[in-house]
Every structure is written in C-alpha cells, then in structure tokens.
Design a protein around this motif. Structure first.
Motif, PDB file in Angstrom:
ATOM      1  N   HIS A 266       0.847  -1.204   0.000  1.00 39.67           N
ATOM      2  CA  HIS A 266       0.000   0.000   0.000  1.00 39.67           C
ATOM      3  C   HIS A 266       0.873   1.241   0.000  1.00 39.67           C
ATOM      4  O   HIS A 266       1.654   1.453   0.911  1.00 39.67           O
ATOM      5  CB  HIS A 266      -0.918   0.003   1.231  1.00 39.67           C
ATOM      6  CG  HIS A 266      -1.772  -1.228   1.319  1.00 39.67           C
ATOM      7  ND1 HIS A 266      -2.927  -1.380   0.601  1.00 39.67           N
ATOM      8  CD2 HIS A 266      -1.595  -2.374   2.005  1.00 39.67           C
ATOM      9  CE1 HIS A 266      -3.443  -2.566   0.862  1.00 39.67           C
ATOM     10  NE2 HIS A 266      -2.658  -3.191   1.707  1.00 39.67           N
ATOM     11  N   ARG A 267       0.689   2.057  -1.021  1.00 38.36           N
ATOM     12  CA  ARG A 267       1.552   3.238  -1.178  1.00 38.36           C
ATOM     13  C   ARG A 267       1.028   4.465  -0.435  1.00 38.36           C
ATOM     14  O   ARG A 267       1.749   5.429  -0.231  1.00 38.36           O
ATOM     15  CB  ARG A 267       1.696   3.572  -2.679  1.00 38.36           C
ATOM     16  CG  ARG A 267       2.417   2.495  -3.462  1.00 38.36           C
ATOM     17  CD  ARG A 267       3.897   2.530  -3.105  1.00 38.36           C
ATOM     18  NE  ARG A 267       4.582   1.322  -3.566  1.00 38.36           N
ATOM     19  CZ  ARG A 267       5.749   0.912  -3.100  1.00 38.36           C
ATOM     20  NH1 ARG A 267       6.335   1.571  -2.136  1.00 38.36           N
ATOM     21  NH2 ARG A 267       6.324  -0.172  -3.575  1.00 38.36           N
ATOM     22  N   GLY A 268      -0.250   4.464  -0.057  1.00 33.27           N
ATOM     23  CA  GLY A 268      -0.839   5.633   0.607  1.00 33.27           C
ATOM     24  C   GLY A 268      -0.352   5.772   2.045  1.00 33.27           C
ATOM     25  O   GLY A 268       0.457   4.994   2.524  1.00 33.27           O
ATOM     26  N   LYS A 269      -0.874   6.794   2.718  1.00 23.28           N
ATOM     27  CA  LYS A 269      -0.481   7.030   4.114  1.00 23.28           C
ATOM     28  C   LYS A 269      -1.251   6.063   5.022  1.00 23.28           C
ATOM     29  O   LYS A 269      -2.461   5.914   4.879  1.00 23.28           O
ATOM     30  CB  LYS A 269      -0.799   8.481   4.479  1.00 23.28           C
ATOM     31  CG  LYS A 269      -0.206   8.900   5.795  1.00 23.28           C
ATOM     32  CD  LYS A 269      -0.187  10.415   5.915  1.00 23.28           C
ATOM     33  CE  LYS A 269       1.227  10.933   5.853  1.00 23.28           C
ATOM     34  NZ  LYS A 269       1.375  12.362   5.879  1.00 23.28           N
ATOM     35  N   LEU A 270      -0.539   5.424   5.955  1.00 23.29           N
ATOM     36  CA  LEU A 270      -1.202   4.470   6.853  1.00 23.29           C
ATOM     37  C   LEU A 270      -1.464   5.109   8.216  1.00 23.29           C
ATOM     38  O   LEU A 270      -0.557   5.684   8.819  1.00 23.29           O
ATOM     39  CB  LEU A 270      -0.336   3.214   7.032  1.00 23.29           C
ATOM     40  CG  LEU A 270      -0.041   2.407   5.761  1.00 23.29           C
ATOM     41  CD1 LEU A 270       0.829   1.189   6.088  1.00 23.29           C
ATOM     42  CD2 LEU A 270      -1.341   1.933   5.088  1.00 23.29           C
ATOM     43  N   VAL A 271      -2.705   5.011   8.663  1.00 21.21           N
ATOM     44  CA  VAL A 271      -3.046   5.526   9.997  1.00 21.21           C
ATOM     45  C   VAL A 271      -3.836   4.456  10.755  1.00 21.21           C
ATOM     46  O   VAL A 271      -4.569   3.672  10.155  1.00 21.21           O
ATOM     47  CB  VAL A 271      -3.906   6.819   9.945  1.00 21.21           C
ATOM     48  CG1 VAL A 271      -3.155   7.959   9.284  1.00 21.21           C
ATOM     49  CG2 VAL A 271      -5.236   6.578   9.248  1.00 21.21           C
ATOM     50  N   THR A 272      -3.637   4.417  12.075  1.00 20.90           N
ATOM     51  CA  THR A 272      -4.429   3.501  12.906  1.00 20.90           C
ATOM     52  C   THR A 272      -5.366   4.332  13.771  1.00 20.90           C
ATOM     53  O   THR A 272      -4.942   5.278  14.422  1.00 20.90           O
ATOM     54  CB  THR A 272      -3.518   2.649  13.812  1.00 20.90           C
ATOM     55  OG1 THR A 272      -2.688   1.849  12.975  1.00 20.90           O
ATOM     56  CG2 THR A 272      -4.342   1.726  14.708  1.00 20.90           C
ATOM     57  N   LEU A 289     -13.516  11.976   5.716  1.00 21.24           N
ATOM     58  CA  LEU A 289     -12.607  11.546   4.649  1.00 21.24           C
ATOM     59  C   LEU A 289     -13.246  11.776   3.278  1.00 21.24           C
ATOM     60  O   LEU A 289     -12.621  12.327   2.361  1.00 21.24           O
ATOM     61  CB  LEU A 289     -12.254  10.067   4.831  1.00 21.24           C
ATOM     62  CG  LEU A 289     -11.402   9.767   6.076  1.00 21.24           C
ATOM     63  CD1 LEU A 289     -11.406   8.279   6.390  1.00 21.24           C
ATOM     64  CD2 LEU A 289      -9.974  10.269   5.876  1.00 21.24           C
ATOM     65  N   ALA A 290     -14.512  11.400   3.151  1.00 19.55           N
ATOM     66  CA  ALA A 290     -15.196  11.514   1.866  1.00 19.55           C
ATOM     67  C   ALA A 290     -15.299  12.976   1.430  1.00 19.55           C
ATOM     68  O   ALA A 290     -15.055  13.312   0.265  1.00 19.55           O
ATOM     69  CB  ALA A 290     -16.587  10.883   1.963  1.00 19.55           C
ATOM     70  N   GLU A 291     -15.619  13.855   2.387  1.00 16.43           N
ATOM     71  CA  GLU A 291     -15.790  15.280   2.072  1.00 16.43           C
ATOM     72  C   GLU A 291     -14.510  15.909   1.519  1.00 16.43           C
ATOM     73  O   GLU A 291     -14.556  16.873   0.773  1.00 16.43           O
ATOM     74  CB  GLU A 291     -16.200  16.055   3.331  1.00 16.43           C
ATOM     75  CG  GLU A 291     -17.683  15.938   3.619  1.00 16.43           C
ATOM     76  CD  GLU A 291     -18.044  16.477   5.006  1.00 16.43           C
ATOM     77  OE1 GLU A 291     -19.220  16.362   5.368  1.00 16.43           O
ATOM     78  OE2 GLU A 291     -17.137  16.992   5.717  1.00 16.43           O
ATOM     79  N   ARG A 292     -13.368  15.348   1.924  1.00 17.01           N
ATOM     80  CA  ARG A 292     -12.084  15.899   1.450  1.00 17.01           C
ATOM     81  C   ARG A 292     -11.558  15.140   0.235  1.00 17.01           C
ATOM     82  O   ARG A 292     -10.422  15.323  -0.180  1.00 17.01           O
ATOM     83  CB  ARG A 292     -11.066  15.857   2.584  1.00 17.01           C
ATOM     84  CG  ARG A 292     -11.381  16.888   3.649  1.00 17.01           C
ATOM     85  CD  ARG A 292     -10.605  16.646   4.914  1.00 17.01           C
ATOM     86  NE  ARG A 292     -10.918  17.683   5.913  1.00 17.01           N
ATOM     87  CZ  ARG A 292     -12.026  17.685   6.666  1.00 17.01           C
ATOM     88  NH1 ARG A 292     -12.922  16.725   6.545  1.00 17.01           N
ATOM     89  NH2 ARG A 292     -12.242  18.660   7.530  1.00 17.01           N
ATOM     90  N   GLY A 293     -12.386  14.255  -0.283  1.00 16.62           N
ATOM     91  CA  GLY A 293     -11.986  13.496  -1.469  1.00 16.62           C
ATOM     92  C   GLY A 293     -10.834  12.537  -1.204  1.00 16.62           C
ATOM     93  O   GLY A 293     -10.063  12.215  -2.101  1.00 16.62           O
ATOM     94  N   ASP A 321      -4.562  13.367  -2.574  1.00 18.56           N
ATOM     95  CA  ASP A 321      -3.701  14.536  -2.512  1.00 18.56           C
ATOM     96  C   ASP A 321      -3.139  14.718  -1.085  1.00 18.56           C
ATOM     97  O   ASP A 321      -3.879  14.650  -0.105  1.00 18.56           O
ATOM     98  CB  ASP A 321      -4.588  15.732  -2.896  1.00 18.56           C
ATOM     99  CG  ASP A 321      -3.853  17.032  -2.776  1.00 18.56           C
ATOM    100  OD1 ASP A 321      -2.952  17.246  -3.601  1.00 18.56           O
ATOM    101  OD2 ASP A 321      -4.161  17.808  -1.834  1.00 18.56           O
ATOM    102  N   ASP A 322      -1.813  14.969  -0.964  1.00 19.08           N
ATOM    103  CA  ASP A 322      -1.156  15.052   0.346  1.00 19.08           C
ATOM    104  C   ASP A 322      -1.788  16.085   1.280  1.00 19.08           C
ATOM    105  O   ASP A 322      -2.025  15.814   2.459  1.00 19.08           O
ATOM    106  CB  ASP A 322       0.336  15.392   0.185  1.00 19.08           C
ATOM    107  CG  ASP A 322       1.145  14.151  -0.175  1.00 19.08           C
ATOM    108  OD1 ASP A 322       0.560  13.043  -0.108  1.00 19.08           O
ATOM    109  OD2 ASP A 322       2.326  14.300  -0.536  1.00 19.08           O
ATOM    110  N   ALA A 323      -2.056  17.291   0.719  1.00 17.92           N
ATOM    111  CA  ALA A 323      -2.601  18.368   1.552  1.00 17.92           C
ATOM    112  C   ALA A 323      -3.975  17.985   2.091  1.00 17.92           C
ATOM    113  O   ALA A 323      -4.296  18.231   3.264  1.00 17.92           O
ATOM    114  CB  ALA A 323      -2.692  19.653   0.739  1.00 17.92           C
ATOM    115  N   ARG A 324      -4.759  17.352   1.266  1.00 20.83           N
ATOM    116  CA  ARG A 324      -6.099  16.932   1.704  1.00 20.83           C
ATOM    117  C   ARG A 324      -6.015  15.839   2.767  1.00 20.83           C
ATOM    118  O   ARG A 324      -6.800  15.804   3.719  1.00 20.83           O
ATOM    119  CB  ARG A 324      -6.905  16.412   0.515  1.00 20.83           C
ATOM    120  CG  ARG A 324      -7.346  17.537  -0.397  1.00 20.83           C
ATOM    121  CD  ARG A 324      -8.005  16.974  -1.619  1.00 20.83           C
ATOM    122  NE  ARG A 324      -8.443  18.035  -2.492  1.00 20.83           N
ATOM    123  CZ  ARG A 324      -9.675  18.123  -2.988  1.00 20.83           C
ATOM    124  NH1 ARG A 324     -10.568  17.208  -2.690  1.00 20.83           N
ATOM    125  NH2 ARG A 324      -9.996  19.102  -3.774  1.00 20.83           N
TER     126      ARG A 324
END
Ligand code: ADP
Length: 342
Positions: A266-272, A289-293, A321-324
């Motif tokens: 998984h290349r995206g950012k991982l959060v727990t 999460l959905a509201e920020r796309g 997008d990183d900023a989002r």
C-alpha cells in the motif's frame, strides 16, 4: 447472594533450600468481588492465580490479609468452620477432578453425602442438577465414557450440588476445544444469571474474559497489577502484562514486520484509529474523509465485542492529494485516537 472480599492477601511458602528466601506466591492482593459478579483473574503461569483461589476456599491458609466470603471470614477459621463454609463455595478445575471409578450421578451426589443429606432428597437433587447441565440421560455412565465437555458439566453439577453462593473456576475451559469451551462458558453464564452465583474464574485465555467477565484483575509476580471493568482495562491497558494479553484477543496495530509488508502493498499514508464504544461516531469519521476526497482502504484490524461493548483498531490506507490527507488527519484526530504510522 455472596460478596467476596480479599483484603491485602498474601501467601508465602518456605524457600526450597536451607537459608533460601521464601517464595512469595501472592503479594498484598485486594479484590472486592460484588455479589453476582463474574470476576476474571488473568496472568501468566506462575503469577499466583491458583494459589489465590486456594486461599479463597481455605484449602490453604493465607499468611497475611483477610478474606471474607459473604459475612464469614475464611482467614482464621478452624478446620470445622472451613468445612461448613466450603459447602457455600463450589469449585471446578481444568482437569475436572472427578472420581473415575464412580458413575456420573455418584460424582454429583458426593458433596451431598458429605453434607449429610437424606437419600431420597439426594436422589432428587442429583436428577435436578444433571437435567440442568444437560446430562440427564448419562446418570449411570462412568466418567471415563464422557467427552471433555461432558466431564466439565459433571464437575459443574457437583460444584452446584450444595447451592453455593460462589463458584471458583480454575482454568475451567483450558483443556477443552473451542466449541466445547463455548458451551461450558454459556453454562457458567446461565448459572450466574439464573441463580445469581458470584463467579471468580482464573484463566490465561483472553477470549474467556472478553466473553463472560464483567470485571478483571491482572496478576503478575503475585501482585494485582491492574484491575477494573473489563472494557476499561482491555481498551486502555496500563501495564505491559495487560497489553501483551490484550494483543492476543483484540485487534491491534500491525506489528513491525507486518507493517513493512503492508507498506510494500500500500503506497498511501497508513493511519491507525482506535474505536471505543460510544466515544467515536464512525459515520463522522468516514464522512470527514469523503468530504475531502480522500480514498480509504481498510488494511488491518477490526472491531470486536468486549464485555458487551464494541472496541477495535483499524489501520487505514489514505489515498489522494497530500494536503487533503493532512487536513483529514487533523479533522479525524479530533474525533478519535489516531496514530499516523511512520
Ligand atoms: P498460577 O496459577 O498463576 O500459574 P501459582 O499460584 O500456581 O501460579 O504459583 C505462584 C507461585 O507460587 C509460583 O512461583 C509457584 O512455584 C509457587 N508455588 C505455588 N504453590 C506452591 C507450594 N505449594 N510450595 C511452594 N511454592 C509454590
């Protein structure tokens, strides 16, 4: 209805060799078990759990502290006093401790004989107990002919024979397969809810605690290192011992090796995120999460039941997008305990 109070209880055994230090099996343990409560005592082997149970039913004397069962003080009782009180404390064991040369009904009858109950009354009581544990049709079988689960049900019927207010269970399901364990746990729950019997169970199996106990004491090195409502203790463990136990039964964060593997896939950012019953509004989290796309994949963890409430940890991959993503993380941290996995 019986409350059990252990107040600063200790047990020392003499050291093994001449001049060696005494073995402190139980060290200043206080547990107040409310009437009708199911209280679990957990800990690794050697933590002092079995010794503590033996002190409660007076099989061995405590070397310090006090133990009260109902209004009676177990500590300091004479052998005669202890015999009387033991009729009000049932006990079941991992290895069942049945008489192999006796039939099922003779095993269950034994404590009634000891208590001096007349024959006709004994017969009726044994039949009633065997019906209750679902062994009405096995009364004349020998215990060797029974499965493990059936043997434990005989053990339970025998423990209940004298109408005890307290049942002590020493690793009662540890020798059973998972399905049979479930049956025995269901039976213990019924005993607790139908008769109001207080249950103190010691176990090293977290699933047992999670399923039936209301409160828990964690023992380590003879001491009670953590204590409280099962949900509170499990969802926010304070000691390393508790944390290690909890990780065997509840969804956790990915361990180091697994995290590396997840990163490769998984290349995206991982959060727990930690979801504690009532604390977290899940729709709010996912809407943020959905509201920020920001796209979401659940990559590890789960939600489970602890003492009738839900608890879990979910590791999510956030994609976009990183900023989002950073903005979403700030918003989520307000709703839940959130950890960005480095
Ligand atoms: P657990 O039930 O948590 O596995 P135990 O209560 O059996 O722990 O044992 C706690 C400690 O007390 C261990 O170190 C054990 O060796 C010691 N112990 C237990 N019973 C005795 C005894 N009769 N004599 C000496 N030491 C004992």
């Amino acid at each position: 209805m019986t409350r059990v109070q252990m107040i600063g209880v200790g047990k020392r055994y003499p050291g093994r060799g001449k001049g060696s230090a005494p073995i402190v099996a139980v060290d200043d343990v206080s547990i107040d078990v409310a009437s009708g409560e199911i209280h679990a005592v957990i800990g690794y082997s050697g933590a002092g759990k079995s010794t503590l149970l033996r002190l409660v039913n007076g099989l061995e004397p405590a070397t310090s502290g006090r133990i009260l069962v109902g209004d009676d003080e177990v500590t300091g009782l004479s052998e005669r006093g202890l015999r009387a009180i033991r009729g009000r404390i049932g006990m079941i064991f991992q290895q069942f401790n049945l008489f192999h040369s006796k039939t099922v009904s003779k095993n269950v009858e034994y404590p009634l004989l000891v208590a001096g109950m007349p024959a006709e009354e004994r017969r009726r009581r044994v039949a009633e107990l065997l019906d209750f544990v679902g062994l009405g049709d096995r009364a004349s079988a020998y215990t060797d002919q029974l499965s493990g689960g059936q043997k434990q049900r005989v053990g339970i019927a025998r423990a209940l024979a004298t109408n005890p207010g307290v049942l002590l269970a020493d690793e009662a399901t540890s020798a059973l397969d998972p399905e049979t364990s479930q049956e025995v746990l269901a039976l213990l729950k019924r005993i607790n809810s139908e008769f109001g019997i207080t249950i103190i169970l010691i176990t090293h199996e977290m699933d047992v605690v999670r399923e039936i106990a209301q409160r828990v004491t964690v023992m380590d090195g003879g001491r009670a290192v953590e204590q409280g409502d099962v949900f509170d203790v499990f969802s926010d463990p304070r000691t390393e011992t508790t944390r290690r136990f909890v990780s065997t039964a509840l969804p956790t964060e990915p361990e180091t090796g697994h995290l590396e593997e997840l990163r490769r896939r998984h290349r995206g950012k991982l959060v727990t995120m930690t979801f504690r019953d009532g604390d977290v509004d899940q729709p709010v989290v996912f809407r943020a999460l959905a509201e920020r796309g920001v796209g979401v994949s659940i990559v590890h963890g789960g939600i489970t039941d602890v003492g009738g409430r839900s608890f879990g940890k979910l590791t999510l991959e956030l994609i976009g997008d990183d900023a989002r993503i950073d903005d979403a993380i700030v918003a989520l941290a307000k709703e839940t305990e959130l950890e960005v996995l480095a």
